[in-house]
Design a protein around this motif. Structure first.
Motif, PDB file in Angstrom:
ATOM      1  N   SER A 165       0.767  -1.358  -0.041  1.00 29.65           N
ATOM      2  CA  SER A 165      -0.128  -0.005   0.116  1.00 29.65           C
ATOM      3  C   SER A 165       0.828   1.317  -0.003  1.00 29.65           C
ATOM      4  N   MET A 166       0.584   2.076  -0.847  1.00 27.87           N
ATOM      5  CA  MET A 166       1.494   3.425  -1.131  1.00 27.87           C
ATOM      6  C   MET A 166       0.455   4.629  -1.092  1.00 27.87           C
ATOM      7  N   TYR A 167       0.917   5.621  -0.344  1.00 21.14           N
ATOM      8  CA  TYR A 167       0.001   6.675   0.084  1.00 21.14           C
ATOM      9  C   TYR A 167       0.651   8.060  -0.358  1.00 21.14           C
ATOM     10  N   ASP A 168       0.121   9.096  -1.107  1.00 16.01           N
ATOM     11  CA  ASP A 168       0.526  10.562  -1.161  1.00 16.01           C
ATOM     12  C   ASP A 168       0.392  11.027   0.219  1.00 16.01           C
ATOM     13  N   THR A 169       1.357  12.104   0.895  1.00 19.26           N
ATOM     14  CA  THR A 169       1.154  12.493   1.941  1.00 19.26           C
ATOM     15  C   THR A 169       1.361  14.063   1.680  1.00 19.26           C
ATOM     16  N   ASN A 170       1.258  14.610   3.162  1.00 17.90           N
ATOM     17  CA  ASN A 170       1.542  16.273   3.147  1.00 17.90           C
ATOM     18  C   ASN A 170       3.214  16.562   3.493  1.00 17.90           C
ATOM     19  N   ILE A 171       4.122  15.590   3.576  1.00 19.64           N
ATOM     20  CA  ILE A 171       5.352  15.938   3.936  1.00 19.64           C
ATOM     21  C   ILE A 171       5.935  16.478   2.662  1.00 19.64           C
ATOM     22  N   ALA A 172       6.386  17.626   2.811  1.00 14.48           N
ATOM     23  CA  ALA A 172       7.001  18.383   1.495  1.00 14.48           C
ATOM     24  C   ALA A 172       8.510  17.803   1.480  1.00 14.48           C
ATOM     25  N   CYS A 173       8.923  17.528   0.257  1.00 14.41           N
ATOM     26  CA  CYS A 173      10.205  17.094   0.053  1.00 14.41           C
ATOM     27  C   CYS A 173      10.899  18.337  -0.081  1.00 14.41           C
ATOM     28  N   LEU A 174      12.414  18.546   0.149  1.00 14.16           N
ATOM     29  CA  LEU A 174      12.959  19.882  -0.123  1.00 14.16           C
ATOM     30  C   LEU A 174      13.234  20.248  -1.572  1.00 14.16           C
ATOM     31  N   PRO A 175      12.940  21.227  -2.133  1.00 16.09           N
ATOM     32  CA  PRO A 175      12.630  21.514  -3.548  1.00 16.09           C
ATOM     33  C   PRO A 175      14.246  21.610  -3.964  1.00 16.09           C
ATOM     34  N   ALA A 176      14.380  21.457  -5.209  1.00 13.23           N
ATOM     35  CA  ALA A 176      15.593  21.443  -6.069  1.00 13.23           C
ATOM     36  C   ALA A 176      15.406  21.773  -7.420  1.00 13.23           C
ATOM     37  N   GLY A 177      16.102  22.842  -7.736  1.00 13.09           N
ATOM     38  CA  GLY A 177      15.850  23.318  -9.242  1.00 13.09           C
ATOM     39  C   GLY A 177      14.182  23.409  -9.715  1.00 13.09           C
ATOM     40  N   LYS A 178      14.032  22.619 -10.716  1.00  8.82           N
ATOM     41  CA  LYS A 178      12.839  22.747 -11.033  1.00  8.82           C
ATOM     42  C   LYS A 178      11.755  21.670 -10.545  1.00  8.82           C
ATOM     43  N   LYS A 224      -5.952  10.670   4.374  1.00 12.06           N
ATOM     44  CA  LYS A 224      -7.269  10.685   4.779  1.00 12.06           C
ATOM     45  C   LYS A 224      -7.998   9.263   5.131  1.00 12.06           C
ATOM     46  N   ASP A 225      -7.750   8.365   4.026  1.00 13.36           N
ATOM     47  CA  ASP A 225      -8.389   7.077   4.343  1.00 13.36           C
ATOM     48  C   ASP A 225      -7.316   5.941   4.070  1.00 13.36           C
ATOM     49  N   ILE A 226      -6.788   5.475   5.043  1.00 14.34           N
ATOM     50  CA  ILE A 226      -5.924   4.336   5.127  1.00 14.34           C
ATOM     51  C   ILE A 226      -6.367   3.038   4.098  1.00 14.34           C
ATOM     52  N   THR A 227      -7.748   2.926   4.050  1.00 18.21           N
ATOM     53  CA  THR A 227      -8.203   1.810   3.176  1.00 18.21           C
ATOM     54  C   THR A 227      -8.170   2.064   1.644  1.00 18.21           C
ATOM     55  N   GLN A 228      -7.887   3.141   1.289  1.00 21.71           N
ATOM     56  CA  GLN A 228      -7.630   3.716  -0.001  1.00 21.71           C
ATOM     57  C   GLN A 228      -6.296   4.223  -0.559  1.00 21.71           C
ATOM     58  N   PRO A 229      -5.208   3.139  -0.594  1.00 21.83           N
ATOM     59  CA  PRO A 229      -4.054   3.599  -1.150  1.00 21.83           C
ATOM     60  C   PRO A 229      -4.030   4.385  -2.443  1.00 21.83           C
TER      61      PRO A 229
END
Lengths: 264, 264
Positions: free
Chosen positions: B144-157, B203-208
């Motif tokens: 199971s994989m999920y989008d998060t609100n953890i921002a990566c450090l930006p680099a260039g584009k 928001k919903d762990i049952t919906q990766p």
């Protein structure tokens, strides 16, 4: 004085403790040095407790054992006198707490064997060096400790459940704390549980069985480490005729560096 | 066939994958060998992504970079042809998914640079060797994989949020899993979070968002590791004109032993 004691040598802290003027926890004192839980038993109960430690190394990480009747453990510190160097002791008869005393002068006997066990205070330094905040140190309280339903492996006359200490962290910091404390198996090592207190038999997290409650902030989880108060619980359960322990949170401070006992 | 593929050499698994007959996840295949996430970019976007990996080593642990236009990465495996050795690829134009293909014959270009990133599948072996059950392997599903609100450090584009993979464990097993996976920084290392999914924007762990849902049993907590699908999310956000990735869960299998990339 407590702030000053943080930077004193272990021998100087012990000298101050011998004056019976230090009343609080030893958490944060003589930073960097291993602190020890104590269980002192008559010699005819000692072999069983040695086996209990061998079977329960997470709760009872043994770092020193004395000769019968000898209050000195030179391998823990050249001038350590276990009968005087702890701020407060608890005396038990037949497993029942009978009194708290500041030295063991009148209670010392020629057949007593001292067991010194590693203490989670030893890794609090390492947690802070990793940038983590340790709530009980921030709030200047004794760490929260709880009886659990986690059974220790019995050995001879000894059996009983594990006692745990608790420090709250955000999950991110808890992950770092697990990594950091894994390096200190002689100070209970990694946690035994995090999250739901009920899972390990703790009914009310705001009511520790020993020590004091600390705030748990929004978004934090309680993280539980095996605690060197476990032997006190085992003593209540196993009822040796006579027994002395340190008072929870008030430890023996040794001359051994925490980092010298770290793995990796 | 999947069971058989577990014990085949990486080269033999790749040979089978080249036939385009392997449709599922590569989790558990060629046990013991490092698997890689892929991001393939035009050369004029490659320097920025290299910097992005340097700034976000937990989500993007770089294990190999190709020469422009060259589909081979010999340091990852003597016969690896990245244009054929992955079960399924995703092609993106201007950050939008355009199609899934089984090989890159018609899409390969002379200016493409391949980035190979470590994958959490690599530590699943180690988790199982430690006696832990990995739910997605037990249930034979893609993790199971999920989008998060953890921002990566930006680099260039490049900028965007971290994608995580999730495996449920009891707290006790989660503590062990944190210890085990800490040894594998090139496979995302320790988890980035456990417990409350909302804390990291799920928001919903049952919906990766990728892969498949797995059961979370009573008493278990979800444990989240940074995931090599992060670059795909970053691509959607940063919109390079052209880009190819592996399909989530369908990795490049290398000739490198996981344990050769473990620390300690």
């Amino acid at each position: 004085m407590t702030n000053g004691l943080a930077s004193l040598s272990p021998a100087d802290v012990r000298a101050f403790i011998r004056t019976n003027e230090h009343k609080g926890s030893t958490s944060g004192l003589a930073k960097g040095y291993l602190q020890a839980n104590l269980l002192i038993l008559p010699a005819d109960w000692a072999a069983d407790f040695l086996l209990f430690c061998q079977k329960n190394p997470v709760a009872c990480p043994l770092i020193g054992v004395s000769e019968p009747g000898n209050p000195y453990i030179p391998e823990l510190g050249y001038d350590i006198d276990v009968s005087r160097d702890v701020p407060e002791y608890h005396v038990f008869h037949d497993g029942e707490f009978s009194e708290a005393v500041n030295d063991l002068g009148q209670h010392w006997r020629d057949d007593l064997v001292i067991f010194a066990l590693g203490c989670s205070f030893s890794f609090e330094d390492a947690l802070m060096q990793a940038g983590l905040k340790v709530r009980n140190i921030e709030q200047k309280t004794n760490v929260s400790m709880y009886d659990t339903n986690i059974a220790c492996l019995p050995a001879g006359k000894f059996s009983g459940n594990m006692v745990v200490s608790m420090r709250p962290f955000t999950p991110k910091d808890a992950i770092r704390a697990i990594q950091v404390t894994s390096r200190f198996p002689k100070a209970h090592g990694a946690p035994v549980h995090f999250g739901s207190p009920e899972t390990i038999g703790i009914k009310d997290i705001t009511q520790p069985n020993y020590g004091e409650a600390v705030d748990i902030y929004d978004g934090e989880v309680p993280v539980f480490w095996a605690c060197g108060v476990t032997p006190q619980n085992v003593v209540r359960h196993s009822k040796p005729p006579f027994c002395i322990t340190h008072s929870p949170g008030k430890m023996l401070i040794t001359d051994l560096l925490n980092n010298a006992h770290a793995v990796l």
